[in-house]
Design an enzyme around this catalytic site. Structure first.
Site, PDB file in Angstrom:
ATOM      1  CB  SER A 171      -0.900   0.011   1.234  1.00 39.96           C
ATOM      2  OG  SER A 171      -1.533   1.269   1.326  1.00 39.96           O
ATOM      3  CG  HIS A 212      -4.055  -1.334  -1.556  1.00 34.92           C
ATOM      4  ND1 HIS A 212      -5.189  -2.031  -1.916  1.00 34.92           N
ATOM      5  CD2 HIS A 212      -4.430  -0.527  -0.537  1.00 34.92           C
ATOM      6  CE1 HIS A 212      -6.204  -1.661  -1.150  1.00 34.92           C
ATOM      7  NE2 HIS A 212      -5.770  -0.743  -0.306  1.00 34.92           N
ATOM      8  CG  ASP A 258      -5.263   2.730   0.902  1.00 33.71           C
ATOM      9  OD1 ASP A 258      -6.198   1.934   0.702  1.00 33.71           O
ATOM     10  OD2 ASP A 258      -4.204   2.400   1.478  1.00 33.71           O
ATOM     11  CG  MET A 260      -8.377   7.571   2.245  1.00 36.29           C
ATOM     12  SD  MET A 260      -7.630   7.510   3.863  1.00 36.29           S
ATOM     13  CE  MET A 260      -6.720   5.969   3.753  1.00 36.29           C
ATOM     14  CG  HIS A 263      -9.461   0.495  -0.547  1.00 32.98           C
ATOM     15  ND1 HIS A 263      -8.881   0.227   0.680  1.00 32.98           N
ATOM     16  CD2 HIS A 263     -10.807   0.517  -0.322  1.00 32.98           C
ATOM     17  CE1 HIS A 263      -9.826   0.085   1.588  1.00 32.98           C
ATOM     18  NE2 HIS A 263     -11.004   0.273   1.024  1.00 32.98           N
ATOM     19  CG  MET A 267     -11.449   3.650   1.976  1.00 32.59           C
ATOM     20  SD  MET A 267      -9.910   3.543   2.890  1.00 32.59           S
ATOM     21  CE  MET A 267      -8.751   3.578   1.539  1.00 32.59           C
ATOM     22  CG  MET A 289     -11.709  -2.344   4.825  1.00 29.79           C
ATOM     23  SD  MET A 289     -10.933  -0.713   4.815  1.00 29.79           S
ATOM     24  CE  MET A 289      -9.348  -0.956   5.524  1.00 29.79           C
ATOM     25  CG  PHE A 337      -5.476   7.293   9.754  1.00 25.34           C
ATOM     26  CD1 PHE A 337      -4.858   8.473   9.337  1.00 25.34           C
ATOM     27  CD2 PHE A 337      -6.778   7.358  10.238  1.00 25.34           C
ATOM     28  CE1 PHE A 337      -5.523   9.692   9.412  1.00 25.34           C
ATOM     29  CE2 PHE A 337      -7.455   8.574  10.321  1.00 25.34           C
ATOM     30  CZ  PHE A 337      -6.822   9.745   9.912  1.00 25.34           C
ATOM     31  N   GLY A 338      -2.910   4.122   7.791  1.00 30.12           N
ATOM     32  CA  GLY A 338      -2.043   2.950   7.844  1.00 30.12           C
ATOM     33  C   GLY A 338      -1.532   2.754   9.270  1.00 30.12           C
ATOM     34  CG  ASP A 394      -6.548  -2.559   3.110  1.00 33.56           C
ATOM     35  OD1 ASP A 394      -5.427  -2.366   3.607  1.00 33.56           O
ATOM     36  OD2 ASP A 394      -7.159  -1.693   2.456  1.00 33.56           O
ATOM     37  N   GLY A 395      -5.287  -4.088   6.223  1.00 35.71           N
ATOM     38  CA  GLY A 395      -5.148  -3.431   7.517  1.00 35.71           C
ATOM     39  C   GLY A 395      -4.415  -4.263   8.538  1.00 35.71           C
ATOM     40  CB  SER A 400       3.128   0.370   8.403  1.00 30.25           C
ATOM     41  OG  SER A 400       2.146  -0.515   8.877  1.00 30.25           O
TER      42      SER A 400
HETATM   43  C1  DX5 Z   1      -6.416   1.915   5.554  1.00 29.84           C
HETATM   44  C2  DX5 Z   1      -5.991   1.519   4.172  1.00 29.84           C
HETATM   45  C3  DX5 Z   1      -4.927   0.486   4.106  1.00 29.84           C
HETATM   46  C4  DX5 Z   1      -3.603   0.865   4.723  1.00 29.84           C
HETATM   47  C5  DX5 Z   1      -2.980  -0.396   5.268  1.00 29.84           C
HETATM   48  O1  DX5 Z   1      -7.560   2.701   5.482  1.00 29.84           O
HETATM   49  O2  DX5 Z   1      -7.111   1.040   3.430  1.00 29.84           O
HETATM   50  O3  DX5 Z   1      -4.723   0.053   2.766  1.00 29.84           O
HETATM   51  O4  DX5 Z   1      -2.718   1.465   3.834  1.00 29.84           O
HETATM   52  O5  DX5 Z   1      -1.829  -0.047   5.968  1.00 29.84           O
HETATM   53  P1  DX5 Z   1      -1.163  -1.046   7.028  1.00 29.84           P
HETATM   54  O6  DX5 Z   1      -0.738  -2.270   6.287  1.00 29.84           O
HETATM   55  O7  DX5 Z   1      -0.039  -0.242   7.582  1.00 29.84           O
HETATM   56  O8  DX5 Z   1      -2.232  -1.357   8.048  1.00 29.84           O
HETATM   57 ZN    ZN Z   2      -6.711   0.076   1.419  1.00 30.70          ZN
END
Ligand code: DX5
Ligand code: ZN
Length: 230
Positions: A10, A35, A37, A39, A68, A70, A143, A149-150, A177-178, A200
């Site tokens: 991601s 990936h 994200d 938002m 993705h 959001m 999810m 957030f990551g 994911d997450g 991360s």
């Molecule tokens: C969160 C995102 C994820 C995020 C995952 O809203 O959809 O894709 O980047 O990050 P990690 O792997 O650090 O949880």
């Molecule tokens: Zn995502």
């Protein structure tokens, strides 16, 4: 046969000042997809990547873009993200009032030329919300953290949804994911996931290639050899 396992780093966790190099670094490490994200500051309390940035990413990326969304109004922006180069485009079922509305989003994505359409659900949304859509999508993104957030902690209770999808004989991709890392990826694979988003844990690793290889190996070892029987 089960789907081949895919790992999708991601880019939310990459160094945005050097995004082109970060994409190459992920590909050299073995990324199957990128990936991305998206938002809108409304569906989730964070703002990220618009179509022009996806388009710029698409110009330099070799791996397919797994986008993705959001965002509160996925249909409104479907054509923009398709044009920008999204290969997989995933929307959240919570943005739709009923299955008919969700089907309209799926149809809109296909009409925009999206090759693989995904539907996602937040950790507190029931699996029942997406069951009426399984025949219409290529991928379900489960999810395992609240979107936005990551770097959050994996929520193991969502694994029941993954198992439920396979029990309903869903043969498409199931993406988690997450909070995925070497500690959590095996449990996801065991529950029937075949597509793994990692932010991360990969971009923060000292050796991204070694970490990705280690996680892939753990997932392969844990994955069921056959799709569960009907
Ligand atoms: C969160 C995102 C994820 C995020 C995952 O809203 O959809 O894709 O980047 O990050 P990690 O792997 O650090 O949880
Ligand atoms: Zn995502």
């Amino acid at each position: 046969m089960p789907n081949p396992l895919l790992i999708a780093p991601s880019i939310l966790s990459c160094d945005f000042a050097r995004i082109g190099e970060e994409l190459k670094r992920a590909e050299a490490a073995g990324a199957d997809w990128h990936h991305v994200d998206v938002m809108d500051g409304h569906f989730v309390p964070n703002l990220t990547i618009g179509p022009p940035v996806v388009s710029a990413i698409h110009r330099v990326a070799q791996a397919p873009l797994d986008v993705h969304l959001m965002i509160s109004d996925p249909l409104r922006y479907a054509a923009d993200y398709a044009k920008a180069g999204a290969h997989v485009l995933t929307f959240h079922v919570e943005t739709c009032s009923d299955p008919a509305a969700a089907r309209a989003v799926i149809a809109g994505f296909r009409a925009a030329g999206i090759q693989q359409v995904g539907v996602s659900l937040k950790p507190d949304s029931e699996l029942a919300r997406i069951l009426p859509l399984l025949d219409a999508v290529d991928l379900v993104l489960v999810m395992s953290v609240f979107p936005g957030f990551g770097g959050q902690k994996f929520m193991p209770e969502v694994l029941a949804k993954t198992r439920g999808l396979r029990e309903h004989d869903f043969r498409g991709r199931v993406e988690m994911d997450g909070g995925l890392n070497a500690e959590t990826i095996g449990r996801c694979a065991e529950a029937g996931c075949d597509t793994f988003v990692m932010g991360s844990a990969l971009f923060g690793a000292r050796d991204m290639q070694a970490e990705l290889a280690r996680c892939r190996e753990l997932a392969l070892k844990a994955a069921p050899r056959t799709v569960p029987a009907r």
